[in-house]
Scaffold this active site. Structure first.
Site, PDB file in Angstrom:
ATOM      1  N   GLY A 134      38.414  41.199  33.818  1.00  0.00           N
ATOM      2  CA  GLY A 134      38.749  42.107  34.909  1.00  0.00           C
ATOM      3  C   GLY A 134      39.934  41.631  35.724  1.00  0.00           C
ATOM      4  N   TYR A 135      40.285  42.423  36.735  1.00  0.00           N
ATOM      5  CA  TYR A 135      41.431  42.063  37.580  1.00  0.00           C
ATOM      6  C   TYR A 135      41.196  40.735  38.302  1.00  0.00           C
ATOM      7  CZ  TYR A 135      43.085  46.888  37.012  1.00  0.00           C
ATOM      8  OH  TYR A 135      43.526  48.076  36.508  1.00  0.00           O
TER       9      TYR A 135
ATOM     10  N   CYS B  33      36.705  41.015  50.075  1.00  0.00           N
ATOM     11  CA  CYS B  33      38.091  41.015  50.560  1.00  0.00           C
ATOM     12  C   CYS B  33      38.207  41.596  51.968  1.00  0.00           C
ATOM     13  CB  CYS B  33      38.986  41.767  49.582  1.00  0.00           C
ATOM     14  SG  CYS B  33      38.435  43.439  49.164  1.00  0.00           S
TER      15      CYS B  33
ATOM     16  N   ASN C 148      43.932  41.496  48.277  1.00  0.00           N
ATOM     17  CA  ASN C 148      42.495  41.533  47.975  1.00  0.00           C
ATOM     18  C   ASN C 148      42.106  40.677  46.777  1.00  0.00           C
ATOM     19  OD1 ASN C 148      44.031  43.923  46.823  1.00  0.00           O
ATOM     20  ND2 ASN C 148      42.201  44.018  45.557  1.00  0.00           N
TER      21      ASN C 148
END
Length: 341
Positions: free
Chosen positions: A11-12, A147, A308
């Site tokens: 994932g990111y 975040c 974030n």
């Protein structure tokens, strides 16, 4: 050399962890897991890492033992797999929301499911160096805050700790699309997201509970998705205690964050970037905080901005690990951001 593995690395957030870890002078990345992409090259999912790693994704069943294990898996899933992973590392760092709240009832209210490992709640140190640096030096389980929660807590903490705020706090948070993850649903298709200012959490966003837990304040939070890929900005409207002037607020911020390597006080009277702006923080581990005050004892607007995926996730996790292993706190996190971007 510290050996590291990343669970949920496709994932990111997993990709951002790998980017930071691969550039760290004292870390060797040994394993990156993904059940869906097992056997495929890491730089296929994260093309920015081409030429930096030859790793392939492996299933969790192939995990060995490491100095540190980062979990970048999804909320609600992490609590099911984490008990079986604790023996795979000396230090476990969780970046999901599953171990941020100490109260299982509060978790159920904000995540909509019963916690499957309630006995582990409260065994994690909150991964926020600005508040828990001393505890992090010996912590073997670390839970990195969300975040928007990180931004909100860092904006509010100096005034909350000094008793300068009265009553309920209203938090208005804005976030880019990467906060929804790499496998977000149809609501995050470009055709639906582009040009939109979507209030996706009009009341009761789960980070509201984290901010309240950390600051001791009564918090109400709204979250809006904006047309940006990276970045979080929070606006916290507070009622200042009687007689509190702008100079008192400024002094509280400067005193609280004077020695913090990744928090900057930004409250200027002129210029394009008078208050914290996420655009110039992309890729950096900074959280900028600032304020505007409407007369002594009036309303205060507290502002914070960060990337974030970095200070709001992977960078904060790395900062915690640096502290835990006695390394310079800024190792691997020196990137200053881009301007223009």
């Amino acid at each position: 050399m510290i050996t590291a593995a990343v669970v949920g690395a496709a994932g990111y957030l997993g990709g951002e962890l790998l980017r930071i870890l691969l550039g760290h002078p004292a870390v060797r990345v040994v394993r990156a897991t993904s059940e869906r992409l097992a056997g495929r090259r890491v730089d296929g999912a994260h093309p920015n890492l081409r030429g930096h790693t030859g790793l392939t994704f492996r299933p969790m069943s192939e995990l060995d033992h490491y100095d540190v294990l980062f979990l970048a898996s999804r909320h609600r899933e992490t609590m099911r797999v984490l008990p079986g992973l604790l023996g795979h590392a000396d230090v476990v760092v969780d970046l999901s929301g599953d171990f941020r709240l100490a109260d299982p009832e509060l978790y159920h209210r904000h995540y909509g499911v019963e916690h499957t490992a309630p006995g582990l709640l409260g065994t994690f140190t909150t991964g926020l160096p600005e508040r828990y640096r001393d505890r992090l030096r010996t912590a073997d389980r670390i839970s990195v805050p969300g975040c928007m929660a990180t931004a909100g807590v860092l904006a509010l903490a100096p005034l909350a700790e000094a008793g300068l705020v009265e009553g309920e706090v209203a938090v208005d948070a804005r976030t880019g699309s990467s906060g929804s993850g790499a496998s977000a649903g149809p609501e995050n298709l470009h055709a639906e997201r582009s040009g939109a200012f979507r209030v996706f959490a009009p009341l009761g966003h789960r980070h509201e509970a984290e901010i309240a837990q950390e600051t001791g304040l009564a918090v109400r939070m709204t979250a809006t998705g904006v047309e940006a890929v990276r970045g979080v900005q929070v606006l916290c409207r507070v009622r200042l205690a009687e007689g509190v002037a702008e100079s008192t607020v400024r002094a509280a911020y400067r005193d609280r964050y004077r020695d913090e390597p990744f928090v900057r006080v930004v409250a200027e009277r002129r210029g394009l970037y008078r208050l914290p702006e996420p655009k110039i923080l992309a890729g950096s581990n900074f959280c900028d905080v600032g304020f505007a005050v409407d007369g002594p004892g009036g309303e205060g607007l507290l502002v914070a901005a960060l990337d974030n995926l970095v200070k709001g996730g992977a960078g904060n996790a790395m900062q915690c690990v640096n502290i835990r292993f006695g390394l310079p706190e800024t190792d691997g996190l020196e990137f200053a951001g881009l301007h223009p971007s």
